[in-house]
Design a protein around this motif. Structure first.
Motif, PDB file in Angstrom:
ATOM      1  N   UNK A 158       0.857  -1.207  -0.107  1.00  0.00           N
ATOM      2  CA  UNK A 158      -0.071  -0.085  -0.031  1.00  0.00           C
ATOM      3  C   UNK A 158       0.843   1.393   0.058  1.00  0.00           C
ATOM      4  N   UNK A 159       1.835   1.007   0.594  1.00  0.00           N
ATOM      5  CA  UNK A 159       2.943   2.148   0.627  1.00  0.00           C
ATOM      6  C   UNK A 159       3.365   2.582  -0.842  1.00  0.00           C
ATOM      7  N   UNK A 160       3.692   1.525  -1.520  1.00  0.00           N
ATOM      8  CA  UNK A 160       3.996   1.829  -2.812  1.00  0.00           C
ATOM      9  C   UNK A 160       3.018   2.210  -3.903  1.00  0.00           C
ATOM     10  N   UNK A 161       1.786   1.760  -3.799  1.00  0.00           N
ATOM     11  CA  UNK A 161       0.635   2.218  -4.189  1.00  0.00           C
ATOM     12  C   UNK A 161       0.183   3.589  -4.301  1.00  0.00           C
ATOM     13  N   UNK A 162       0.459   4.175  -2.994  1.00  0.00           N
ATOM     14  CA  UNK A 162      -0.021   5.351  -2.677  1.00  0.00           C
ATOM     15  C   UNK A 162       1.239   6.446  -2.862  1.00  0.00           C
ATOM     16  N   UNK A 163       2.219   6.003  -2.887  1.00  0.00           N
ATOM     17  CA  UNK A 163       3.516   6.665  -3.301  1.00  0.00           C
ATOM     18  C   UNK A 163       3.566   6.989  -4.924  1.00  0.00           C
ATOM     19  N   UNK A 164       3.176   6.026  -5.432  1.00  0.00           N
ATOM     20  CA  UNK A 164       2.912   6.080  -7.222  1.00  0.00           C
ATOM     21  C   UNK A 164       1.827   7.139  -7.446  1.00  0.00           C
ATOM     22  N   UNK A 165       0.724   7.023  -6.690  1.00  0.00           N
ATOM     23  CA  UNK A 165      -0.352   7.881  -7.018  1.00  0.00           C
ATOM     24  C   UNK A 165       0.082   9.359  -6.563  1.00  0.00           C
ATOM     25  N   UNK A 166       0.471   9.418  -5.402  1.00  0.00           N
ATOM     26  CA  UNK A 166       1.256  10.783  -5.221  1.00  0.00           C
ATOM     27  C   UNK A 166       1.900  11.342  -6.279  1.00  0.00           C
ATOM     28  N   UNK A 167       2.603  10.796  -7.007  1.00  0.00           N
ATOM     29  CA  UNK A 167       3.718  11.266  -7.911  1.00  0.00           C
ATOM     30  C   UNK A 167       2.833  11.621  -9.066  1.00  0.00           C
ATOM     31  N   UNK A 168       1.742  10.858  -9.430  1.00  0.00           N
ATOM     32  CA  UNK A 168       0.848  11.214 -10.484  1.00  0.00           C
ATOM     33  C   UNK A 168       0.103  12.243 -10.121  1.00  0.00           C
ATOM     34  N   UNK A 169      -0.130  12.586  -8.810  1.00  0.00           N
ATOM     35  CA  UNK A 169      -0.976  13.874  -8.325  1.00  0.00           C
ATOM     36  C   UNK A 169      -0.266  15.190  -8.486  1.00  0.00           C
ATOM     37  N   UNK A 170       1.063  15.091  -8.307  1.00  0.00           N
ATOM     38  CA  UNK A 170       1.907  16.157  -8.326  1.00  0.00           C
ATOM     39  C   UNK A 170       3.509  15.711  -8.069  1.00  0.00           C
ATOM     40  N   UNK A 171       4.375  16.062  -9.221  1.00  0.00           N
ATOM     41  CA  UNK A 171       5.540  15.580  -9.322  1.00  0.00           C
ATOM     42  C   UNK A 171       6.310  16.114  -8.118  1.00  0.00           C
ATOM     43  N   UNK A 172       6.209  17.195  -7.430  1.00  0.00           N
ATOM     44  CA  UNK A 172       6.751  17.462  -6.333  1.00  0.00           C
ATOM     45  C   UNK A 172       6.761  16.692  -5.246  1.00  0.00           C
ATOM     46  N   UNK A 173       5.799  15.774  -5.324  1.00  0.00           N
ATOM     47  CA  UNK A 173       5.601  14.616  -4.484  1.00  0.00           C
ATOM     48  C   UNK A 173       7.076  13.684  -4.132  1.00  0.00           C
ATOM     49  N   UNK A 174       7.932  13.735  -5.191  1.00  0.00           N
ATOM     50  CA  UNK A 174       9.054  13.007  -5.263  1.00  0.00           C
ATOM     51  C   UNK A 174       9.954  13.614  -4.135  1.00  0.00           C
ATOM     52  N   UNK A 175       9.901  14.715  -3.842  1.00  0.00           N
ATOM     53  CA  UNK A 175      10.695  15.307  -2.749  1.00  0.00           C
ATOM     54  C   UNK A 175      10.458  14.668  -1.404  1.00  0.00           C
ATOM     55  N   UNK A 176       9.048  14.229  -1.175  1.00  0.00           N
ATOM     56  CA  UNK A 176       8.685  13.595   0.090  1.00  0.00           C
ATOM     57  C   UNK A 176       9.387  12.334  -0.005  1.00  0.00           C
ATOM     58  N   UNK A 177       9.238  11.493  -1.064  1.00  0.00           N
ATOM     59  CA  UNK A 177       9.879  10.141  -1.368  1.00  0.00           C
ATOM     60  C   UNK A 177      11.376  10.208  -1.069  1.00  0.00           C
ATOM     61  N   UNK A 178      11.926  11.216  -1.592  1.00  0.00           N
ATOM     62  CA  UNK A 178      13.669  11.386  -1.213  1.00  0.00           C
ATOM     63  C   UNK A 178      13.868  11.567  -0.043  1.00  0.00           C
ATOM     64  N   UNK A 179      12.999  12.328   0.735  1.00  0.00           N
ATOM     65  CA  UNK A 179      13.155  12.571   2.297  1.00  0.00           C
ATOM     66  C   UNK A 179      12.923  11.038   2.978  1.00  0.00           C
ATOM     67  N   UNK A 180      12.236  10.352   2.631  1.00  0.00           N
ATOM     68  CA  UNK A 180      11.951   8.901   3.036  1.00  0.00           C
ATOM     69  C   UNK A 180      13.039   8.162   2.664  1.00  0.00           C
ATOM     70  N   UNK A 181      13.865   8.258   1.634  1.00  0.00           N
ATOM     71  CA  UNK A 181      14.812   7.254   1.310  1.00  0.00           C
ATOM     72  C   UNK A 181      16.125   7.779   2.064  1.00  0.00           C
ATOM     73  N   UNK A 182      16.196   9.019   2.445  1.00  0.00           N
ATOM     74  CA  UNK A 182      17.069   9.504   3.366  1.00  0.00           C
ATOM     75  C   UNK A 182      16.945   8.732   4.633  1.00  0.00           C
ATOM     76  N   UNK A 183      15.550   8.843   5.315  1.00  0.00           N
ATOM     77  CA  UNK A 183      15.348   8.031   6.543  1.00  0.00           C
ATOM     78  C   UNK A 183      15.823   6.473   6.350  1.00  0.00           C
TER      79      UNK A 183
END
Length: 206
Positions: free
Chosen positions: A29-54
């Motif tokens: 579900x994390x992967x599903x909603x992360x992908x939908x988040x990118x489709x809703x706004x490309x800036x969502x990638x910044x949140x995913x990069x932050x999560x990658x840092x974690x």
């Protein structure tokens, strides 16, 4: 922006749930909603990069579980049609997004200095009402951060790093970041403040 918020919230929720419970459903579900988040706004990638840092922090501290890689299955399955569409259409939406940032301007001072400072000032302005309201419900302003607290580090990561990344994007690319683009990143700022000051909140003042 309001219509996008559920996907941002669900991505963070299932990311943390996956970290805590490490179950297949949460990671998928994390992967599903992360992908939908990118489709809703490309800036969502910044949140995913932050999560990658974690996740890198978890790897360094040997707390990382490779089971989280399951999330990549649902993530790429949802994104694949859009990636194919982008390639077939010469990345038109990415080009349009870059055009909206004004990176084609030729004034170096405006692009790489004025734009980042304006961006930083607007973000401070957005958060002032939140801080003012919060001062009314805490008994005293005393901050004691435990940087070994995984919950606190996760909240700091998803709240601060995306804005830091966007600021440096504006500095290095000369991009003009519009104020409303950043508002979804503040969805979790109240949770961060409540967690930090949870013992100092006076419920009678609510």
């Amino acid at each position: 922006n309001v219509s996008q918020l559920p996907f941002w919230a669900l991505t963070v929720y299932y990311c943390w749930k996956g970290i805590k419970q490490n179950d297949n459903t949460s990671w998928l579900l994390f992967g599903l909603f992360a992908a939908i988040g990118i489709l809703s706004k490309y800036l969502f990638i910044y949140l995913l990069v932050a999560m990658d840092i974690f996740f890198i922090y978890l790897i360094v501290n040997k707390k990382f579980n490779s089971k989280c890689l399951i999330s990549l299955i649902s993530f790429f399955l949802v994104l694949l049609p859009h990636i194919i569409w982008l390639i077939d259409n010469n990345y038109v939406t990415i080009t349009y997004a870059l055009h909206r940032t004004g990176v084609e301007n030729s004034n170096f001072l405006t692009e790489h200095l004025i734009h980042p400072l304006i961006f930083l000032g607007k973000q401070i302005g957005i958060l002032i009402p939140l801080f003012v309201m919060f001062l009314f419900v805490i008994s005293k302003l005393k901050i004691k951060l435990n940087l070994k607290d995984k919950k606190l580090l996760f909240l700091l990561t998803i709240n601060l790093l995306p804005i830091v990344f966007m600021f440096f994007t504006s500095v290095f690319m000369g991009a003009k970041i519009r104020t409303m683009w950043t508002t979804p990143f503040y969805l979790f700022s109240g949770i961060l403040l409540v967690y930090i000051f949870q013992r100092q909140i006076n419920l009678k003042k609510l």
